[in-house]
Write a protein that holds these residues in place. Structure first.
Motif, PDB file in Angstrom:
ATOM      1  N   LEU A  16      10.040   2.027   2.896  1.00 40.00           N
ATOM      2  CA  LEU A  16       8.802   2.755   3.129  1.00 40.00           C
ATOM      3  C   LEU A  16       8.907   3.462   4.477  1.00 40.00           C
ATOM      4  N   ASN A  17       8.730   4.774   4.474  1.00 41.20           N
ATOM      5  CA  ASN A  17       8.863   5.538   5.707  1.00 41.20           C
ATOM      6  C   ASN A  17       7.630   5.457   6.597  1.00 41.20           C
ATOM      7  N   ALA A  18       6.484   5.257   6.000  1.00 40.20           N
ATOM      8  CA  ALA A  18       5.245   5.153   6.780  1.00 40.20           C
ATOM      9  C   ALA A  18       4.375   4.071   6.161  1.00 40.20           C
ATOM     10  N   VAL A  19       4.115   3.010   6.926  1.00 38.50           N
ATOM     11  CA  VAL A  19       3.320   1.890   6.433  1.00 38.50           C
ATOM     12  C   VAL A  19       2.125   1.700   7.365  1.00 38.50           C
ATOM     13  N   HIS A  20       0.906   1.709   6.786  1.00 37.00           N
ATOM     14  CA  HIS A  20      -0.298   1.510   7.594  1.00 37.00           C
ATOM     15  C   HIS A  20      -0.441   0.061   8.035  1.00 37.00           C
ATOM     16  N   ASP A  21      -0.192  -0.858   7.081  1.00 39.81           N
ATOM     17  CA  ASP A  21      -0.397  -2.280   7.348  1.00 39.81           C
ATOM     18  C   ASP A  21       0.347  -3.096   6.297  1.00 39.81           C
ATOM     19  N   ALA A  22       0.331  -4.404   6.460  1.00 37.95           N
ATOM     20  CA  ALA A  22       1.039  -5.284   5.527  1.00 37.95           C
ATOM     21  C   ALA A  22       0.467  -5.183   4.118  1.00 37.95           C
ATOM     22  N   LEU A  23      -0.849  -5.004   3.996  1.00 39.77           N
ATOM     23  CA  LEU A  23      -1.471  -4.879   2.680  1.00 39.77           C
ATOM     24  C   LEU A  23      -0.932  -3.665   1.936  1.00 39.77           C
ATOM     25  N   SER A  24      -0.720  -2.575   2.632  1.00 42.13           N
ATOM     26  CA  SER A  24      -0.164  -1.374   1.996  1.00 42.13           C
ATOM     27  C   SER A  24       1.258  -1.627   1.495  1.00 42.13           C
TER      28      SER A  24
ATOM     29  N   ALA B 229     -13.157  -5.191  -2.408  1.00 42.72           N
ATOM     30  CA  ALA B 229     -13.344  -5.578  -1.011  1.00 42.72           C
ATOM     31  C   ALA B 229     -12.505  -4.753  -0.032  1.00 42.72           C
ATOM     32  N   PHE B 230     -11.364  -4.236  -0.475  1.00 46.47           N
ATOM     33  CA  PHE B 230     -10.475  -3.494   0.420  1.00 46.47           C
ATOM     34  C   PHE B 230     -10.397  -2.009   0.077  1.00 46.47           C
ATOM     35  N   ASP B 231     -11.323  -1.517  -0.735  1.00 42.58           N
ATOM     36  CA  ASP B 231     -11.268  -0.115  -1.155  1.00 42.58           C
ATOM     37  C   ASP B 231     -11.442   0.862   0.004  1.00 42.58           C
ATOM     38  N   GLN B 232     -12.090   0.461   1.092  1.00 43.35           N
ATOM     39  CA  GLN B 232     -12.285   1.344   2.242  1.00 43.35           C
ATOM     40  C   GLN B 232     -11.188   1.178   3.302  1.00 43.35           C
ATOM     41  N   ALA B 233     -10.249   0.279   3.064  1.00 48.38           N
ATOM     42  CA  ALA B 233      -9.133   0.072   3.988  1.00 48.38           C
ATOM     43  C   ALA B 233      -8.176   1.271   3.905  1.00 48.38           C
ATOM     44  N   PRO B 234      -7.258   1.418   4.873  1.00 45.70           N
ATOM     45  CA  PRO B 234      -6.312   2.542   4.830  1.00 45.70           C
ATOM     46  C   PRO B 234      -5.554   2.645   3.508  1.00 45.70           C
ATOM     47  N   GLY B 235      -5.224   1.526   2.890  1.00 45.48           N
ATOM     48  CA  GLY B 235      -4.519   1.542   1.608  1.00 45.48           C
ATOM     49  C   GLY B 235      -5.433   1.368   0.407  1.00 45.48           C
ATOM     50  N   GLY B 236      -6.723   1.654   0.582  1.00 48.63           N
ATOM     51  CA  GLY B 236      -7.704   1.436  -0.476  1.00 48.63           C
ATOM     52  C   GLY B 236      -7.441   2.211  -1.744  1.00 48.63           C
ATOM     53  N   VAL B 237      -6.909   3.411  -1.617  1.00 47.56           N
ATOM     54  CA  VAL B 237      -6.577   4.207  -2.809  1.00 47.56           C
ATOM     55  C   VAL B 237      -5.552   3.469  -3.649  1.00 47.56           C
ATOM     56  N   LEU B 238      -4.602   2.848  -3.002  1.00 53.58           N
ATOM     57  CA  LEU B 238      -3.578   2.077  -3.704  1.00 53.58           C
ATOM     58  C   LEU B 238      -4.186   0.877  -4.429  1.00 53.58           C
ATOM     59  N   SER B 239      -5.141   0.211  -3.781  1.00 50.74           N
ATOM     60  CA  SER B 239      -5.817  -0.926  -4.420  1.00 50.74           C
ATOM     61  C   SER B 239      -6.515  -0.485  -5.699  1.00 50.74           C
ATOM     62  N   ARG B 240      -7.217   0.622  -5.634  1.00 54.42           N
ATOM     63  CA  ARG B 240      -7.908   1.140  -6.818  1.00 54.42           C
ATOM     64  C   ARG B 240      -6.914   1.545  -7.900  1.00 54.42           C
ATOM     65  N   GLU B 241      -5.812   2.188  -7.505  1.00 61.56           N
ATOM     66  CA  GLU B 241      -4.788   2.591  -8.462  1.00 61.56           C
ATOM     67  C   GLU B 241      -4.192   1.380  -9.180  1.00 61.56           C
ATOM     68  N   LEU B 242      -3.941   0.328  -8.443  1.00 58.11           N
ATOM     69  CA  LEU B 242      -3.386  -0.884  -9.039  1.00 58.11           C
ATOM     70  C   LEU B 242      -4.352  -1.512 -10.042  1.00 58.11           C
ATOM     71  N   ARG B 243      -5.629  -1.560  -9.705  1.00 60.84           N
ATOM     72  CA  ARG B 243      -6.615  -2.132 -10.634  1.00 60.84           C
ATOM     73  C   ARG B 243      -6.722  -1.298 -11.904  1.00 60.84           C
ATOM     74  N   VAL B 244      -6.680   0.024 -11.778  1.00 60.68           N
ATOM     75  CA  VAL B 244      -6.732   0.894 -12.961  1.00 60.68           C
ATOM     76  C   VAL B 244      -5.481   0.687 -13.807  1.00 60.68           C
ATOM     77  N   LEU B 245      -4.334   0.646 -13.176  1.00 63.40           N
ATOM     78  CA  LEU B 245      -3.076   0.431 -13.889  1.00 63.40           C
ATOM     79  C   LEU B 245      -3.102  -0.890 -14.649  1.00 63.40           C
TER      80      LEU B 245
END
Length: 102
Positions: free
Chosen positions: A24-32, A70-86
């Motif tokens: 990963l070239n750019a990581v916001h946090d461990a959750l991402s 709970a983490f949808d507003q975090a920096p990686g929130g878009v990813l959280s939503r994408e994972l739930r949809v997937l």
């Protein structure tokens, strides 16, 4: 900050089926980073035709992100939503279990 991810897919007997890793070239946090690993694993499972999954992670935050908004507003929130949809669109819901080992 740079980072990396990895996953292992096992069958119901615990035998290895597929593993993957990446940089990963750019990581916001461990959750991402954990989310990216989960996304790669789910895409690989889909490619293999797997529809029943048990996700194992050592991230209690990832478990919360996958099971709530709970983490949808975090920096990686878009990813959280994408994972739930997937998960909801491509995997059998009653088999999508999340385990956190802390």
């Amino acid at each position: 900050m740079d980072g990396a991810w990895g996953f292992c897919i096992r069958d119901s007997d615990g035998n290895g089926v597929l593993a993957g890793s990446g940089r990963l070239n750019a990581v916001h946090d461990a959750l991402s980073a954990d989310g990216e690993a989960c996304l790669a694993a789910l895409k690989a499972a889909m490619d293999l035709g797997i529809s029943r999954v048990i996700l194992e992670t050592d991230s209690s935050n990832l478990v919360k992100a996958l099971s709530s908004n709970a983490f949808d507003q975090a920096p990686g929130g878009v990813l959280s939503r994408e994972l739930r949809v997937l998960l909801s669109m491509h995997f059998v819901p009653e088999y999508c279990l999340y385990f956190s080992y802390l």
